[in-house]
Design an enzyme around this catalytic site. Sequence first.
Site, PDB file in Angstrom:
ATOM      1  CG  MET A  17       2.297   7.769  -5.148  1.00  0.00           C
ATOM      2  SD  MET A  17       1.567   8.223  -3.561  1.00  0.00           S
ATOM      3  CE  MET A  17       2.423   9.512  -3.265  1.00  0.00           C
TER       4      MET A  17
ATOM      5  CG  LEU B 170      -1.894  -1.228   1.383  1.00  0.00           C
ATOM      6  CD1 LEU B 170      -2.881  -1.048   2.401  1.00  0.00           C
ATOM      7  CD2 LEU B 170      -2.690  -1.479   0.182  1.00  0.00           C
TER       8      LEU B 170
ATOM      9  CD  GLN C 220      -7.564  -3.057 -12.106  1.00  0.00           C
ATOM     10  OE1 GLN C 220      -6.781  -3.878 -12.706  1.00  0.00           O
ATOM     11  NE2 GLN C 220      -7.541  -2.247 -10.982  1.00  0.00           N
TER      12      GLN C 220
ATOM     13  CG  HIS D  17      -3.335   1.449  -2.275  1.00  0.00           C
ATOM     14  ND1 HIS D  17      -1.972   1.017  -2.316  1.00  0.00           N
ATOM     15  CD2 HIS D  17      -3.814   0.684  -3.231  1.00  0.00           C
ATOM     16  CE1 HIS D  17      -1.882   0.474  -3.190  1.00  0.00           C
ATOM     17  NE2 HIS D  17      -2.961   0.045  -3.947  1.00  0.00           N
TER      18      HIS D  17
ATOM     19  CG  ASP E  39      -4.371   0.280 -12.057  1.00  0.00           C
ATOM     20  OD1 ASP E  39      -3.406  -0.135 -12.535  1.00  0.00           O
ATOM     21  OD2 ASP E  39      -4.144   0.723 -10.550  1.00  0.00           O
TER      22      ASP E  39
END
Length: 280
Positions: free
Chosen positions: A185, A33, A154, A37, A151
């Site tokens: 990140m 993480l 996704q 996150h 992402d």
Amino acid sequence: MIIYKSASAIKSYLQKKKDSGKTIGFVPTMGALHDGHISLVENSKKKNELTIVSIFVNPTQFNNPADFEKYPITLDQDINKLEENGCDVLFIPSQNEIYPGTTSTISYELGSLEKVLEGAFRPGHFQGVSQVVHRLLDIVIPHDLYLGQKDYQQCLVIKKLVEIIGINLTVHIHPTKREKNGLAMSSRNKRLSNDQLSQAAKIYESMMLIRNEMIPGDISELKNKAIRKLIENNFKVDYVEIVETGTLEIQEKWDGRKSLTVVAAAFLHDVRLIDNLILN
């Protein structure tokens, strides 16, 4: 923070909370993480009374076994980060809990979303993503799902999945968190040395080059210019493409109005990095 490893146990716990009127936000992760996150956890906490994080490195979405083997595992640090930032429940299932008996064989009709960009370079990847997210949503049954824009493809696949399975939840896509040098990140950044982390920022710089120089008309040469910049900095480029935001349809010309996004994927040594940037 409560930690569960059993799907049936966390499902029972969350059902009781839902029966008492609690709203549930869910952040699915593969661990290692970072602040990206944590920002999703923070956004969930603003809206929901319970925030759930899962950590599961899903084997079915890795088309390269070596990538799966090298994926960074930092569970102790992850637990500390989540406790410090007010996560309510952490779900750490084994493979047998996610895929009891066998790996899922369900096939999802994702359309063109799984055939371009990441889908073209990683065959089967988005079927694997869909399998694990479907299973996790069946277990957690959240009101809100939190994803990071890093992402991007996704995110669009998961939004499509939510439509396909007909679950009633809201998908929240939050902006990419970046290092001071612009590098997105990512858990895979943990595999890079300090010098490589500095070099990796060239991906962001190449996308900014496109944003800063884009004018209506033919934009294909801008893409090629960004690719050359990465190659000159020792990247092996899978793709740099300018696509329509929301559909991922590749664009060669721009009318000055349509919302466009640049998406990129490239290897730095043996670490594959992806990123994207909305251009206008």
